[in-house]
Design an enzyme around this catalytic site. Structure first.
Site, short mmCIF file in Angstrom:
data_model
loop_
_atom_site.label_atom_id
_atom_site.label_comp_id
_atom_site.label_asym_id
_atom_site.label_seq_id
_atom_site.Cartn_x
_atom_site.Cartn_y
_atom_site.Cartn_z
N TYR A 1 21.30 -10.13 -54.30
CA TYR A 1 20.76 -9.02 -53.66
C TYR A 1 19.36 -8.70 -54.11
CZ TYR A 1 19.90 -3.90 -52.59
OH TYR A 1 19.09 -2.93 -52.45
N GLU B 1 14.69 -4.19 -48.28
CA GLU B 1 15.96 -4.75 -48.89
C GLU B 1 16.44 -6.09 -48.17
OE1 GLU B 1 19.82 -2.27 -49.80
OE2 GLU B 1 19.38 -2.33 -47.69
#
Length: 412
Positions: free
Chosen positions: A130, A218
């Site tokens: 991530y 993101e």
């Protein structure tokens, strides 16, 4: 994907991008993404599948909702994401997607109409991580956030394994240094040439972050393929609404078909409107007063149908449009008008209301009006002289809220 709550920037209204649009922006900024094409017809999908010449193809319905893989189409097709190694199977799958509604855990019960599908090469993922860049009030600028645990909601990682979340403040004047991005890549578990490539991709993502005036970029998963290539498989980009005027090209990407039509209409005429699930329509001037009005309605056991701030410089045309937007919501049983006359006097507001109600479509539902401030008595007298039978005037906000709720109960 969900944003990191600890760092989420407050916004007025988001520009939501489809997955393919986010990929287009990333590719433009030299960020590694899968090869893909967008299709609005079965023929386009067939041509795209043949043109990719990929070992495996993924077909993904394009809607502004998560959980597509576990969704179901009104055509009966299960899942909004399909994999195939045979391009000949693509047309039949797309026939059951385009023009049908896809229902997921994030859509309404009716689902969302699918008008586009993305045809992309399917890549295996050897490693999922991530990575995000976002504005952080506490740091006074951007931060990089990363975790070796990708492919899942970052909130879940934060709750179960907070030591696996790494944050690095970024100097907004210089951007992240190569050492900072390389160190982040190492913390995410990349090694050797993959770490160098991951670091370069982070630098490119920061370039995207700046160029589009984002408050958040993101990537989840920020992945590694079996052949050691770093690829950004999915992205969520949040934009700074205050910089929207600088990016007309981004506004052209906006798809309003999945947005609340009343919110779109309100925005087009300069009104701040957010629909809710109650039955008391609210028309207020000032965001703070609008929130207080909603709170008082809740305090007395009812639910507001909306947030609607008409602002201090409201015009008769805007008042007329506001009433139309409120009455277009069939759940609204009463309208509570709460005005504090400051820049705009109560008389001006009252005259605008009367003109809007007399000249516009007939509004039969009860309207409760509370006026205070500049020229309040003149405003109330204007309402009394109007002859409009469905207007009730109250001086006290608490009493106005109670009257609205009682009238709504009688109209139900």
């Amino acid at each position: 994907m969900q944003p990191v709550k600890a760092f989420a920037a407050s916004q007025v209204r988001f520009l939501n991008l489809h997955e393919y649009q986010a990929k287009q922006l990333m590719a433009k900024h030299n960020v590694n993404v899968q090869r893909f094409a967008i299709a609005e017809t079965v023929e386009q999908a067939e041509n795209a599948a043949n043109g990719l010449k990929a070992e495996e193809i993924v077909i993904k319905a394009q809607i502004h909702a998560g959980g597509r893989g576990k969704g179901e189409f009104s055509s009966g097709l299960k899942s909004g994401v399909h994999l195939t190694k045979d391009p000949a199977k693509v047309p039949d799958l797309v026939k059951q997607m385009l023009g049908y509604k896809l229902k997921t855990k994030q859509t309404s019960e009716d689902g969302v109409l699918v008008s586009k599908v993305m045809i992309a090469e399917a890549l295996d993922i050897a490693k999922e991580t991530y990575f995000a860049i976002l504005m952080d009030r506490d740091s006074g600028g951007p931060v990089m956030v990363g975790s070796p645990d990708g492919g899942m909601d970052i909130e879940q990682v934060a709750a179960s394994n907070p030591s696996h979340i790494y944050t690095t403040p970024v100097d907004i004047q210089t951007g992240p240094t190569e050492k900072q991005t390389f160190d982040m890549a190492m913390k995410l578990g990349f090694t050797g040439k993959a770490a160098i490539e991951a670091s370069a991709q982070m630098q490119n993502l920061y370039g995207l972050f700046l160029d589009v005036d984002a408050t958040q970029v993101e990537i989840n998963p920020f992945g590694l393929t079996p052949d050691n290539k770093v690829v950004c498989f999915d992205a969520k980009i949040v934009f700074d609404d205050n910089a929207a005027f600088k990016h007309p090209e981004l506004q052209q990407m906006r798809d309003t078909t999945e947005e609340n039509p009343r919110e779109v209409e309100a925005e087009s005429c300069g009104l701040n409107y957010v629909g809710m699930d109650g039955n008391i329509g609210c028309l207020v001037n000032g965001a703070g007063l609008a929130l207080a009005t909603m709170d008082i309605i809740k305090l007395h056991g009812a639910k507001p149908a909306n947030f609607l701030d008409v602002g201090g410089g409201v015009t008769t045309k805007q008042v007329r449009q506001a009433f139309k937007i409120l009455t277009d919501d069939k759940n609204v049983k009463t309208i509570l008008v709460n005005i504090f006359g400051g820049i705009a006097s109560c008389l001006t507001i009252a005259e605008g209301m009367v003109a809007a109600l007399k000249d516009g479509p007939t509004i039969k539902i009860p309207i409760v009006v509370r006026l205070q401030g500049n020229h309040v008595e003149e405003g109330k007298e204007c309402l009394r002289r109007s002859g409009l039978k469905n207007i009730t005037v109250r001086d006290d906000l608490d009493e106005a809220a109670k009257a609205s709720i009682q009238l709504a109960a009688g109209a139900a």
